[in-house]
Design a protein around this motif. Structure first.
Motif, PDB file in Angstrom:
ATOM      1  N   THR A  23      16.464   4.223  42.845  1.00 59.54           N
ATOM      2  CA  THR A  23      16.157   2.899  43.390  1.00 59.54           C
ATOM      3  C   THR A  23      14.771   2.438  42.963  1.00 59.54           C
ATOM      4  O   THR A  23      14.572   1.271  42.582  1.00 59.54           O
ATOM      5  CB  THR A  23      16.241   2.927  44.930  1.00 59.54           C
ATOM      6  OG1 THR A  23      17.547   3.369  45.315  1.00 59.54           O
ATOM      7  CG2 THR A  23      15.968   1.559  45.513  1.00 59.54           C
ATOM      8  N   VAL A  24      13.800   3.350  42.989  1.00 59.58           N
ATOM      9  CA  VAL A  24      12.442   3.015  42.550  1.00 59.58           C
ATOM     10  C   VAL A  24      12.443   2.579  41.092  1.00 59.58           C
ATOM     11  O   VAL A  24      11.807   1.582  40.711  1.00 59.58           O
ATOM     12  CB  VAL A  24      11.496   4.210  42.761  1.00 59.58           C
ATOM     13  CG1 VAL A  24      10.124   3.931  42.160  1.00 59.58           C
ATOM     14  CG2 VAL A  24      11.368   4.532  44.244  1.00 59.58           C
ATOM     15  N   PRO A  74      19.292  -7.554  35.549  1.00 59.71           N
ATOM     16  CA  PRO A  74      20.071  -7.048  36.702  1.00 59.71           C
ATOM     17  C   PRO A  74      21.035  -5.933  36.322  1.00 59.71           C
ATOM     18  O   PRO A  74      21.207  -4.971  37.081  1.00 59.71           O
ATOM     19  CB  PRO A  74      20.820  -8.298  37.189  1.00 59.71           C
ATOM     20  CG  PRO A  74      20.056  -9.455  36.655  1.00 59.71           C
ATOM     21  CD  PRO A  74      19.494  -8.998  35.359  1.00 59.71           C
ATOM     22  N   PHE A  75      21.661  -6.053  35.151  1.00 68.12           N
ATOM     23  CA  PHE A  75      22.629  -5.043  34.739  1.00 68.12           C
ATOM     24  C   PHE A  75      21.946  -3.712  34.419  1.00 68.12           C
ATOM     25  O   PHE A  75      22.466  -2.632  34.742  1.00 68.12           O
ATOM     26  CB  PHE A  75      23.425  -5.539  33.531  1.00 68.12           C
ATOM     27  CG  PHE A  75      24.170  -6.813  33.783  1.00 68.12           C
ATOM     28  CD1 PHE A  75      25.363  -6.804  34.480  1.00 68.12           C
ATOM     29  CD2 PHE A  75      23.668  -8.030  33.352  1.00 68.12           C
ATOM     30  CE1 PHE A  75      26.062  -7.978  34.731  1.00 68.12           C
ATOM     31  CE2 PHE A  75      24.347  -9.207  33.597  1.00 68.12           C
ATOM     32  CZ  PHE A  75      25.552  -9.187  34.291  1.00 68.12           C
ATOM     33  N   ILE A  76      20.758  -3.789  33.783  1.00 60.50           N
ATOM     34  CA  ILE A  76      20.039  -2.560  33.466  1.00 60.50           C
ATOM     35  C   ILE A  76      19.565  -1.885  34.745  1.00 60.50           C
ATOM     36  O   ILE A  76      19.599  -0.654  34.873  1.00 60.50           O
ATOM     37  CB  ILE A  76      18.843  -2.865  32.542  1.00 60.50           C
ATOM     38  CG1 ILE A  76      19.323  -3.499  31.247  1.00 60.50           C
ATOM     39  CG2 ILE A  76      18.056  -1.598  32.239  1.00 60.50           C
ATOM     40  CD1 ILE A  76      18.208  -3.950  30.335  1.00 60.50           C
ATOM     41  N   ALA A  77      19.118  -2.687  35.718  1.00 63.82           N
ATOM     42  CA  ALA A  77      18.659  -2.118  36.984  1.00 63.82           C
ATOM     43  C   ALA A  77      19.798  -1.390  37.699  1.00 63.82           C
ATOM     44  O   ALA A  77      19.622  -0.273  38.211  1.00 63.82           O
ATOM     45  CB  ALA A  77      18.093  -3.225  37.878  1.00 63.82           C
ATOM     46  N   GLY A  97       5.936  -5.509  30.208  1.00 67.98           N
ATOM     47  CA  GLY A  97       7.342  -5.685  29.869  1.00 67.98           C
ATOM     48  C   GLY A  97       8.004  -4.418  29.379  1.00 67.98           C
ATOM     49  O   GLY A  97       9.228  -4.270  29.494  1.00 67.98           O
ATOM     50  N   GLY A  98       7.237  -3.494  28.851  1.00 72.18           N
ATOM     51  CA  GLY A  98       7.812  -2.241  28.369  1.00 72.18           C
ATOM     52  C   GLY A  98       7.830  -1.127  29.389  1.00 72.18           C
ATOM     53  O   GLY A  98       8.379  -0.057  29.117  1.00 72.18           O
ATOM     54  N   VAL A  99       7.235  -1.368  30.568  1.00 68.17           N
ATOM     55  CA  VAL A  99       7.140  -0.306  31.570  1.00 68.17           C
ATOM     56  C   VAL A  99       8.500   0.171  32.080  1.00 68.17           C
ATOM     57  O   VAL A  99       8.750   1.377  32.141  1.00 68.17           O
ATOM     58  CB  VAL A  99       6.238  -0.758  32.743  1.00 68.17           C
ATOM     59  CG1 VAL A  99       6.349   0.197  33.915  1.00 68.17           C
ATOM     60  CG2 VAL A  99       4.780  -0.856  32.275  1.00 68.17           C
ATOM     61  N   TYR A 154      12.564  -2.978  37.003  1.00 67.97           N
ATOM     62  CA  TYR A 154      13.093  -3.904  35.997  1.00 67.97           C
ATOM     63  C   TYR A 154      12.878  -5.365  36.360  1.00 67.97           C
ATOM     64  O   TYR A 154      12.284  -6.119  35.567  1.00 67.97           O
ATOM     65  CB  TYR A 154      14.578  -3.611  35.738  1.00 67.97           C
ATOM     66  CG  TYR A 154      14.807  -2.462  34.801  1.00 67.97           C
ATOM     67  CD1 TYR A 154      14.770  -2.647  33.419  1.00 67.97           C
ATOM     68  CD2 TYR A 154      15.051  -1.185  35.276  1.00 67.97           C
ATOM     69  CE1 TYR A 154      14.979  -1.599  32.542  1.00 67.97           C
ATOM     70  CE2 TYR A 154      15.254  -0.128  34.409  1.00 67.97           C
ATOM     71  CZ  TYR A 154      15.216  -0.337  33.048  1.00 67.97           C
ATOM     72  OH  TYR A 154      15.415   0.714  32.179  1.00 67.97           O
ATOM     73  N   PRO A 155      13.342  -5.831  37.519  1.00 73.57           N
ATOM     74  CA  PRO A 155      13.098  -7.251  37.829  1.00 73.57           C
ATOM     75  C   PRO A 155      11.626  -7.592  37.992  1.00 73.57           C
ATOM     76  O   PRO A 155      11.185  -8.683  37.599  1.00 73.57           O
ATOM     77  CB  PRO A 155      13.878  -7.478  39.137  1.00 73.57           C
ATOM     78  CG  PRO A 155      14.075  -6.123  39.718  1.00 73.57           C
ATOM     79  CD  PRO A 155      14.177  -5.194  38.568  1.00 73.57           C
ATOM     80  N   VAL A 156      10.830  -6.674  38.552  1.00 79.39           N
ATOM     81  CA  VAL A 156       9.413  -6.950  38.756  1.00 79.39           C
ATOM     82  C   VAL A 156       8.688  -7.122  37.424  1.00 79.39           C
ATOM     83  O   VAL A 156       8.001  -8.123  37.179  1.00 79.39           O
ATOM     84  CB  VAL A 156       8.754  -5.827  39.587  1.00 79.39           C
ATOM     85  CG1 VAL A 156       7.243  -6.020  39.641  1.00 79.39           C
ATOM     86  CG2 VAL A 156       9.333  -5.795  41.001  1.00 79.39           C
ATOM     87  N   CYS A 157       8.871  -6.157  36.527  1.00 75.49           N
ATOM     88  CA  CYS A 157       8.153  -6.197  35.249  1.00 75.49           C
ATOM     89  C   CYS A 157       8.701  -7.289  34.330  1.00 75.49           C
ATOM     90  O   CYS A 157       7.943  -7.912  33.575  1.00 75.49           O
ATOM     91  CB  CYS A 157       8.237  -4.835  34.562  1.00 75.49           C
ATOM     92  SG  CYS A 157       7.362  -3.531  35.449  1.00 75.49           S
TER      93      CYS A 157
END
Length: 470
Positions: free
Chosen positions: A204-205, A119-122, A47-49, A210-213
């Motif tokens: 993009t990477v 989503p907003f952070i991404a 979660g912190g990654v 964010y959504p994955v972790c």
């Protein structure tokens, strides 16, 4: 569970059953009910990654991007960095206020905020590096809590390594031909059309993490309410709790000391790449030096957990001092062998500087709860206000230091900088971090350290804490 640095979650509490008393977990117990599973620790660490992926890229490469790719004047870059840090600092206590006032849902109180903000952070992480076409734990036994913290910090540093690697490869591609070209103005670097595209790929990477972790965090970590917390009501309001926390002497000492230490680390990270590019002949080694720092930080984190357990947390703080003589050595002798030694030692010191505050802060919170007995809900205030103050110090340090480059005559995109700029960069990676680290360590060493709660008090605190890892 509480909000930690850069908006991540700090190790929450494992709440013992209540009643009966016989099933309460005591520190050091091997009971399965009181231990966190390996999967939970890994998901909690994952979660912190994303934050560390983005933060490492910002720390090492954002100034180079703004100054030499976007070609923004140094004075304006200082305003961008200062404004961004201040707004980020103000957002943490604001988030703590809203979280403190929000109601618990079926998925907990914190998890909806994590998933809703993702989503907003991404998107923000992507657009930070995008150039438009028109621009050229409390309650667990201390050992188990510290173990979860180490899992978190190790995976966060792995994320830091990932972020720096991705952006480092981009920088190598975008700036590999960092030479004056005929198409550029005299003394200026022609920005390759590929540069903006490569930075967008890296952004993009970072955004995808964010959504994955966050999904893995949601699946592997669950909030669990404590029956006694529901019975004790909402506790203090946010503002009343904030007034109490900022008057707690151990908390003030911890915050003030790491104001200086974290600012020193941020300055060291931010100006290393610029120093290698403009104040030495190490521009071909930038990517390797950054990787050396981060790999040594990742590998030394488990070692620092053992040191914390064996020699105590305050003694471990002297590990931060290790970067001081080597930073001065790099400023005086900017050669490749010296640079790699400095990078390795700096990584080891950065690891303990990141691990230590998040290991000491839960002890401060425990001590405060034992003295004041104000019920649940104060963890959010402690962590969010700590992040606010550390970000604010970073904003001041980076804003003023970048402005000093403008005063020294830094020219955005120039192939060669003036001698005053070279001297300024040496001061920024040598003298400035050294002074701030020494001040921070002196403050940290003054007075007694927070006491680790005894078995009975830890058990009592555990019943009064509102959330735990399931």
């Amino acid at each position: 569970m509480a909000v930690s640095h850069e908006g991540t979650l700090t190790p929450p509490v494992e709440t013992p059953p209540h009643p009966p008393e016989a099933h309460t977990l005591e520190p050091g117990s091997d009971s399965g009910a009181g231990r966190l599973s390996f999967c939970t620790k890994v998901c909690y660490g994952i979660g912190g990654v994303p934050n560390q992926v983005a933060s490492s890229a910002i720390a090492f490469y954002l100034q180079l991007f703004l100054l030499d790719v976007a070609q923004i004047p140094a004075a304006q870059v200082s305003l961008v960095l200062f404004g961004g840090k201040v707004s980020g600092a103000a957002a943490d206590p604001l988030a703590g206020f809203f979280i403190n006032r929000s109601r618990r849902t079926g998925s907990g109180r914190l998890m909806p905020w994590v998933l809703g903000c993702t989503p907003f952070i991404a998107l923000a992480s992507f657009f930070l590096w995008f150039l438009p076409p028109f621009t050229s734990l409390r309650g667990l036994c201390p050992r188990e809590r510290d173990s979860a913290t180490v899992y978190r910090m190790t995976l966060e540093m792995a994320g830091t390594l990932m972020g720096a690697t991705v952006h480092g490869l981009i920088v190598s591609g975008a700036h590999g031909s960092h030479r004056c070209k005929e198409t550029a103005l005299p003394g200026q670097v022609a920005v390759s059309p590929n540069a903006t595209r490569l930075y967008s790929i890296a952004a993009t990477v970072v955004a995808v993490t964010y959504p994955v972790c966050s999904s893995l965090l949601c699946l592997g970590v669950k909030e669990r309410p404590d029956a006694s917390a529901r019975a004790s009501g909402q506790g203090l309001s946010f503002l009343a709790g904030l007034r109490l926390t900022v008057r707690h002497p151990p908390y003030l000492k911890l915050v003030i000391s790491f104001l200086f230490i974290s600012a020193a680390v941020q300055v060291e990270q931010s100006y290393l790449v610029l120093f290698c590019a403009h104040a030495s002949r190490l521009h071909d080694h930038v990517q390797s030096l950054v990787l050396t720092i981060l790999v040594s930080a990742v590998l030394s984190t488990p070692m620092w957990e053992w040191v914390l357990q064996r020699f105590g947390k305050r003694m471990s703080a002297f590990g931060i001092f290790g970067m001081v003589p080597f930073a001065i050595l790099l400023a005086a002798m900017p050669t490749a062998p010296v640079a790699y030694v400095v990078a390795f030692v700096s990584g080891v010191s950065i690891a303990v500087s990141l691990l230590l505050p998040w290991s000491m802060l839960p002890d401060v919170v425990d001590e405060f709860q034992l003295q004041h007995q104000h019920g649940p809900g104060l963890e959010t205030i402690f962590y969010s206000s700590y992040v606010f103050f550390t970000k604010l110090s970073g904003a001041g340090a980076l804003g003023i230091s970048t402005l000093s480059l403008d005063f020294a005559g830094y020219e955005s995109g120039a192939c060669k900088q003036a001698e005053q700029v070279v001297v300024t960069l040496k001061v920024l990676i040598g003298a400035m971090p050294t002074c701030m680290i020494l001040i921070g360590l002196c403050i940290l060493m003054v007075g007694p350290t927070p006491k680790v709660p005894s078995r009975n008090s830890s058990r009592s605190l555990g019943r009064r804490t509102s959330y735990s890892l399931a």
